[in-house]
Every structure is written in C-alpha cells, then in structure tokens.
Motif scaffolding. Structure first.
Motif, PDB file in Angstrom:
ATOM      1  N   VAL A 109       0.863  -1.178   0.000  1.00 20.48           N
ATOM      2  CA  VAL A 109       0.000   0.000   0.000  1.00 20.48           C
ATOM      3  C   VAL A 109       0.901   1.229   0.000  1.00 20.48           C
ATOM      4  CG1 VAL A 109      -1.876   1.221   1.138  1.00 20.48           C
ATOM      5  CG2 VAL A 109      -1.759  -1.279   1.257  1.00 20.48           C
ATOM      6  N   ALA A 110       0.943   1.907  -1.138  1.00 19.70           N
ATOM      7  CA  ALA A 110       1.828   3.060  -1.308  1.00 19.70           C
ATOM      8  C   ALA A 110       1.249   4.283  -0.600  1.00 19.70           C
ATOM      9  CB  ALA A 110       2.018   3.353  -2.795  1.00 19.70           C
ATOM     10  N   PRO A 111       2.104   5.215  -0.227  1.00 19.83           N
ATOM     11  CA  PRO A 111       1.609   6.435   0.435  1.00 19.83           C
ATOM     12  C   PRO A 111       0.727   7.263  -0.495  1.00 19.83           C
ATOM     13  CG  PRO A 111       3.996   6.218   0.681  1.00 19.83           C
ATOM     14  CD  PRO A 111       3.571   5.213  -0.335  1.00 19.83           C
ATOM     15  N   MET A 112      -0.311   7.837   0.057  1.00 17.32           N
ATOM     16  CA  MET A 112      -1.096   8.839  -0.644  1.00 17.32           C
ATOM     17  C   MET A 112      -0.778  10.162   0.039  1.00 17.32           C
ATOM     18  SD  MET A 112      -5.180   8.947  -1.377  1.00 17.32           S
ATOM     19  CE  MET A 112      -5.801   9.655  -2.898  1.00 17.32           C
ATOM     20  N   SER A 113       0.417  10.662  -0.256  1.00 17.22           N
ATOM     21  CA  SER A 113       0.916  11.840   0.458  1.00 17.22           C
ATOM     22  C   SER A 113       1.649  12.805  -0.465  1.00 17.22           C
ATOM     23  CB  SER A 113       1.851  11.399   1.591  1.00 17.22           C
ATOM     24  OG  SER A 113       2.904  10.597   1.078  1.00 17.22           O
ATOM     25  N   GLY A 114       1.273  12.800  -1.729  1.00 10.58           N
ATOM     26  CA  GLY A 114       1.857  13.756  -2.658  1.00 10.58           C
ATOM     27  C   GLY A 114       2.601  13.105  -3.798  1.00 10.58           C
ATOM     28  N   HIS A 115       3.434  12.104  -3.493  1.00 11.98           N
ATOM     29  CA  HIS A 115       4.164  11.420  -4.542  1.00 11.98           C
ATOM     30  C   HIS A 115       3.355  10.259  -5.114  1.00 11.98           C
ATOM     31  CE1 HIS A 115       7.839  13.333  -2.698  1.00 11.98           C
ATOM     32  NE2 HIS A 115       8.003  13.586  -3.973  1.00 11.98           N
ATOM     33  N   TYR A 116       3.731   9.833  -6.303  1.00 14.98           N
ATOM     34  CA  TYR A 116       3.080   8.691  -6.938  1.00 14.98           C
ATOM     35  C   TYR A 116       3.624   7.384  -6.357  1.00 14.98           C
ATOM     36  CZ  TYR A 116       1.206  11.912 -10.432  1.00 14.98           C
ATOM     37  OH  TYR A 116       0.539  12.939 -11.062  1.00 14.98           O
ATOM     38  N   ALA A 117       2.921   6.297  -6.645  1.00 19.28           N
ATOM     39  CA  ALA A 117       3.332   4.992  -6.136  1.00 19.28           C
ATOM     40  C   ALA A 117       4.698   4.576  -6.660  1.00 19.28           C
ATOM     41  CB  ALA A 117       2.285   3.936  -6.518  1.00 19.28           C
ATOM     42  N   THR A 118       5.142   5.171  -7.767  1.00 23.86           N
ATOM     43  CA  THR A 118       6.453   4.817  -8.323  1.00 23.86           C
ATOM     44  C   THR A 118       7.592   5.206  -7.388  1.00 23.86           C
ATOM     45  OG1 THR A 118       6.322   6.887  -9.585  1.00 23.86           O
ATOM     46  CG2 THR A 118       5.782   4.851 -10.748  1.00 23.86           C
ATOM     47  N   LEU A 119       7.310   6.008  -6.363  1.00 25.97           N
ATOM     48  CA  LEU A 119       8.335   6.292  -5.352  1.00 25.97           C
ATOM     49  C   LEU A 119       8.795   4.986  -4.692  1.00 25.97           C
ATOM     50  CD1 LEU A 119       9.725   8.791  -3.981  1.00 25.97           C
ATOM     51  CD2 LEU A 119       8.061   8.522  -2.146  1.00 25.97           C
ATOM     52  N   LEU A 120       7.943   3.962  -4.742  1.00 25.86           N
ATOM     53  CA  LEU A 120       8.273   2.661  -4.154  1.00 25.86           C
ATOM     54  C   LEU A 120       8.757   1.675  -5.207  1.00 25.86           C
ATOM     55  CD1 LEU A 120       5.360   2.120  -1.596  1.00 25.86           C
ATOM     56  CD2 LEU A 120       7.469   3.412  -1.340  1.00 25.86           C
ATOM     57  N   ARG A 121       9.276   2.184  -6.319  1.00 22.27           N
ATOM     58  CA  ARG A 121       9.776   1.291  -7.371  1.00 22.27           C
ATOM     59  C   ARG A 121      10.841   0.347  -6.802  1.00 22.27           C
ATOM     60  NH1 ARG A 121      11.319   4.807 -10.358  1.00 22.27           N
ATOM     61  NH2 ARG A 121       9.750   4.942 -12.002  1.00 22.27           N
ATOM     62  N   GLY A 122      11.782   0.894  -6.041  1.00 22.25           N
ATOM     63  CA  GLY A 122      12.835   0.065  -5.463  1.00 22.25           C
ATOM     64  C   GLY A 122      12.299  -0.943  -4.468  1.00 22.25           C
ATOM     65  N   THR A 123      11.276  -0.554  -3.716  1.00 25.80           N
ATOM     66  CA  THR A 123      10.647  -1.458  -2.754  1.00 25.80           C
ATOM     67  C   THR A 123      10.030  -2.650  -3.480  1.00 25.80           C
ATOM     68  OG1 THR A 123      10.054   0.549  -1.530  1.00 25.80           O
ATOM     69  CG2 THR A 123       9.113  -1.534  -0.757  1.00 25.80           C
ATOM     70  N   ALA A 124       9.246  -2.358  -4.498  1.00 25.06           N
ATOM     71  CA  ALA A 124       8.581  -3.421  -5.256  1.00 25.06           C
ATOM     72  C   ALA A 124       9.590  -4.308  -5.965  1.00 25.06           C
ATOM     73  CB  ALA A 124       7.603  -2.814  -6.257  1.00 25.06           C
ATOM     74  N   GLU A 125      10.604  -3.690  -6.556  1.00 24.64           N
ATOM     75  CA  GLU A 125      11.591  -4.460  -7.318  1.00 24.64           C
ATOM     76  C   GLU A 125      12.317  -5.461  -6.425  1.00 24.64           C
ATOM     77  OE1 GLU A 125      15.147  -3.695 -10.592  1.00 24.64           O
ATOM     78  OE2 GLU A 125      14.474  -2.060  -9.290  1.00 24.64           O
ATOM     79  N   ARG A 126      12.602  -5.049  -5.194  1.00 21.36           N
ATOM     80  CA  ARG A 126      13.337  -5.944  -4.286  1.00 21.36           C
ATOM     81  C   ARG A 126      12.532  -7.208  -3.981  1.00 21.36           C
ATOM     82  NH1 ARG A 126      14.601  -9.338  -1.654  1.00 21.36           N
ATOM     83  NH2 ARG A 126      16.197  -9.522  -0.005  1.00 21.36           N
ATOM     84  N   PHE A 127      11.199  -7.086  -3.925  1.00 25.25           N
ATOM     85  CA  PHE A 127      10.374  -8.238  -3.564  1.00 25.25           C
ATOM     86  C   PHE A 127       9.897  -9.043  -4.771  1.00 25.25           C
ATOM     87  CE2 PHE A 127       9.935  -5.719   0.346  1.00 25.25           C
ATOM     88  CZ  PHE A 127      10.223  -6.694   1.283  1.00 25.25           C
ATOM     89  N   LEU A 128      10.142  -8.557  -5.978  1.00 22.65           N
ATOM     90  CA  LEU A 128       9.659  -9.265  -7.164  1.00 22.65           C
ATOM     91  C   LEU A 128      10.265 -10.661  -7.290  1.00 22.65           C
ATOM     92  CD1 LEU A 128       9.502  -6.523  -9.951  1.00 22.65           C
ATOM     93  CD2 LEU A 128       7.616  -7.865  -9.019  1.00 22.65           C
ATOM     94  N   ALA A 129      11.490 -10.828  -6.811  1.00 19.52           N
ATOM     95  CA  ALA A 129      12.151 -12.124  -6.949  1.00 19.52           C
ATOM     96  C   ALA A 129      11.593 -13.168  -5.987  1.00 19.52           C
ATOM     97  CB  ALA A 129      13.655 -11.970  -6.725  1.00 19.52           C
TER      98      ALA A 129
END
Length: 434
Positions: A109-129
């Motif tokens: 669940v990405a923050p709804m605080s101004g930035h887009y969910a892509t701010l968590l690109r690195g977060t998502a990428e780390r767990f993709l594997a």
C-alpha cells in the motif's frame, strides 16, 4: 477562496516563453557540431539552461517500467496488469513472464501523500524475486471529475479492505509511511468482523501510528497550527484546465514545497553538484541526479477531505492510539487483531515518523502472540531509507521476507483450517468491484 492553484497555473503559463528560449539555447550549446559545445563555456551555458528548464518544468507521472528483473539467476520479463479499479485507485499486479509460480502474495500500500506509487519502485523491485507483488496506484485527485464523489479516510480504509478481500486470505500487506494507519485500521475492522480474508501479516514501515512518541517537526507543526490553519492555507480548488475542475484539493505542489523546505540545503547542494557534473562532462553522475529528481518532483493532488481528516485524526487528535478512531461509525479497536501477524520497521534518523511511532502498534495490539510480532530499528537511515536504498535492500527487506516466511510456516502448520465464512458486506459498490 484560496487561489494558490490559479497562481500556480498562471506562473507556469508565463514561464513557457522563457522555457522555449532556454531549451533552444541549451540545444544550440550542446550539439556536437557547435565547437563551443566542447568548451567549458559551452557546457556552462548548457548546464545553466538545463537547470532552469528543470526548475520550471511540470513533472509527469513516472512509470514503473521494470522491463526485466533477475529471479533465481535468470532474467524474467515483468508485465503490469490492472486487477482492480476504483475512481481514486488502481491495483496493479507485476506479472512475471515465467519464473516461480507459487510465492507469497504481497500487497504494497503506497503512500497517498503527494508522490506517486512509483516512489516505491525500489521497494517493489526488491520483492519481485521472492513474492507475487501487487501495489496501490493512487490517482491524482485533480484528474477525477466531481461526479465521482468524495474520497476520505473512511473510503481509503474501504479500498484497502476491498483489495484484501480480492487477494485474501493468504495475502500479506505492507503499509509504507502514511498508509500505516489505514492499513492497521482496515485489518482491525476485518478482525473485528471475523473476516476470513484478513491478511496473514502486515508490515508497517515508518508510519505515524502514535505521533505522541518522539514527535518530529511535522508532528509539532500539526499540533501548533491546528486543523483550521490547514483548511485555510492548504486547501484550494482545481482550476478549469483539469478534469477535476472545482474539486477541493491539497495540491501536490504545496506538499512538494513542504518536502523541499525540510531539507532545502541538501537540495541546493544536489543541484549545485548536478551543475558541476554537467560542466565537467560527467554525464553518468548527472544522470543519477536527473533520475532521482524526475521521481521526487513528480507530485499529485489529494482530496481535501482525505487530507484534512488525516491531519486532524492522526496528527492533531491522535485518535488511533487514544482509541477514538472510527470507520463508518464503528470504533477501530486494535485489540481485535489476534490472527494477523505484525512487523514494524523504523529508521534511526527518520525526521517524519520519529522512533517509536510505528513500534507503538505492538502496544496497541495486546492480543497478538509473541511469535506473530517483530520489530526492527534500522540504524543509520532516515525516512526514505526505511523503504529504499542499499540498507533497505541488504538489511531490511531480507528481515521482512524472513518474517513473512515464518508467518506462512506457522499458519500452514496450524491444525486444520477455519470453516469458510460468509464475507460481511462492506460497501456494495466496492464489493462489486472487488
């Protein structure tokens, strides 16, 4: 009426001729056929023009654009697929074209605080594997017509519950920063209703569960100003140039100005360094800073009702730890959480959610067994480092993955499964979508 949005649009329009001239000048001093482009003078002019253009640009929503990631030693293509939609959010699944099929489902669940969910690109990428990853892609409120209605904190919790019901009951949920409160509230409501789709675990990272603990400048500002100040100075109306015309919002550019002001010296130094890299012809270093600011400066608007409710309930009144937070007229009782495991993660240098604010969730969930809870304080990182960067990849993410694996082993090893129960109705519209 606050006219900030109209002045912002006017300033952007007035700067357009200067941007056109600047872009042309930059091009003239950067093309190889111009002998001056190979001189310090030419690179200085080109660098100055680029910084002016970037300072006056309106940054578009970035793309995740993973392309391929390495999974178990081989490159696997990643495709984004929308699996759930509502007026203010899309749920995206990162489908792997090949690779492991059976892995734990993880809803970020990405923050709804101004930035887009892509701010968590690195977060998502780390767990993709290691996980089947889903992420909330929140919609810019200025693009949602008034006919779609309101969106407030109750709706946010509704959305989280609807997505958990879609993915459950074997899903794990992660709330990064601001979503920590609605995520734990959604889980508490599902547990109170004995909902079989309640997630197996929730990981809360750098979130304001109890802002009475180690209050930061952000927390003190909310307490000192009060909700009336925020309503008067932060809320404006979307101008006619956008689909959400006449919607009351907290605009992204105001949120961004607050972010920048908190660490203005760092941003000035970063842009000075970028200028020096461009003059020196160090394109690789300049490109890294371009990529960071392309993401950081892309912002979205929030609905006024959601923003004001969050400020008042979470930061001013601190209703969640005081036991007074409600969802659709029902009290959010965190003591109802008995089955969903809880992990909290904090950063030692977090200047937005102070140390102890997220950990407080354990105190507020007294009925969870010890083997279903864990806390991790990451040394040497600030707010951003809690969910991104080298230490997140090498230290934080492995702990979260191990926690999820442990919870799955416990739940899979339980003797027998609970009998299937009928899901209690939430809101007909959202339940139908899910």
């Amino acid at each position: 009426m606050n006219l900030a949005y109209y002045w912002y649009e006017a300033a952007y329009a007035f700067a357009r001729p200067a941007r056109t001239v600047t872009n042309a000048t930059r091009y003239a001093f950067s093309v190889p056929v111009n002998p001056l482009s190979h001189t310090t003078y030419g690179r200085t002019v080109s660098a100055a023009c680029e910084l002016f253009e970037r300072s006056t640009r309106r940054y578009a929503k970035p793309a995740f654009d993973f392309g391929e990631v390495e999974i178990e030693g081989r490159r696997v293509a990643i495709r984004e697929r929308e699996v759930w939609t509502a007026p203010f959010c899309r749920l995206i699944r990162f489908e792997r074209q090949g690779g492991p099929r059976q892995q734990p489902k993880l809803l970020i669940v990405a923050p709804m605080s101004g930035h887009y969910a892509t701010l968590l690109r690195g977060t998502a990428e780390r767990f993709l594997a290691t996980h089947d990853v889903y992420i909330t892609d929140w919609v810019d409120a200025s693009t949602v017509p008034l006919s779609e209605g309101r969106f407030d904190l109750d709706d946010y919790i509704d959305y989280v519950i609807a997505m958990l019901r879609l993915l459950g009951p074997d899903v794990h949920v992660m709330g990064v920063c601001q979503p920590a409160v609605p995520v734990i509230a959604a889980v508490a409501r599902m547990e109170a209703m004995d909902d079989p789709a309640a997630p197996r675990s929730m990981t809360l990272m750098g979130g304001p569960i109890d802002t009475r603990e180690s209050p930061t400048e952000v927390n003190r500002l909310a307490q000192e100003r009060g909700i009336a100040w925020f309503r008067r100075n932060c809320i404006t109306r979307v101008p006619f140039t956008r689909p959400g015309f006449m919607r009351d919002v907290y605009p992204g550019f105001l949120q961004l100005s607050g972010f920048m002001a908190m660490n203005l010296d760092r941003h000035l130094i970063a842009h000075h360094d970028m200028f020096q890299h461009l003059v020196a012809g160090d394109g690789d270093s300049a490109e890294k800073q371009r990529a960071f600011y392309d993401e950081y400066l892309a912002v979205m608007d929030l609905t006024a009702e959601f923003y004001l409710q969050t400020v008042e309930n979470v930061f001013v009144e601190q209703l969640l730890p005081r036991g007074g937070l409600q969802h659709r007229g029902e009290r959010v009782d965190l003591s109802a959480i008995r089955r969903t495991a809880l992990m909290t993660v904090e950063g030692e240098r977090d200047d937005i959610s102070g140390v102890g604010q997220t950990k407080a969730a354990h105190r507020l969930c007294p009925h969870l067994p010890d083997d279903l809870r864990e806390h991790h304080l990451q040394l040497g990182v600030g707010h951003y480092g809690v969910f991104n960067g080298r230490r997140f990849v090498t230290e934080i993410a492995p702990r979260i993955a191990a926690f999820i694996e442990r919870v799955d082993a416990i739940r899979d090893g339980e003797a027998g499964e609970r009998p299937a129960q009928r899901r209690p109705a939430l809101r007909p519209a959202l339940e139908a979508v899910a």
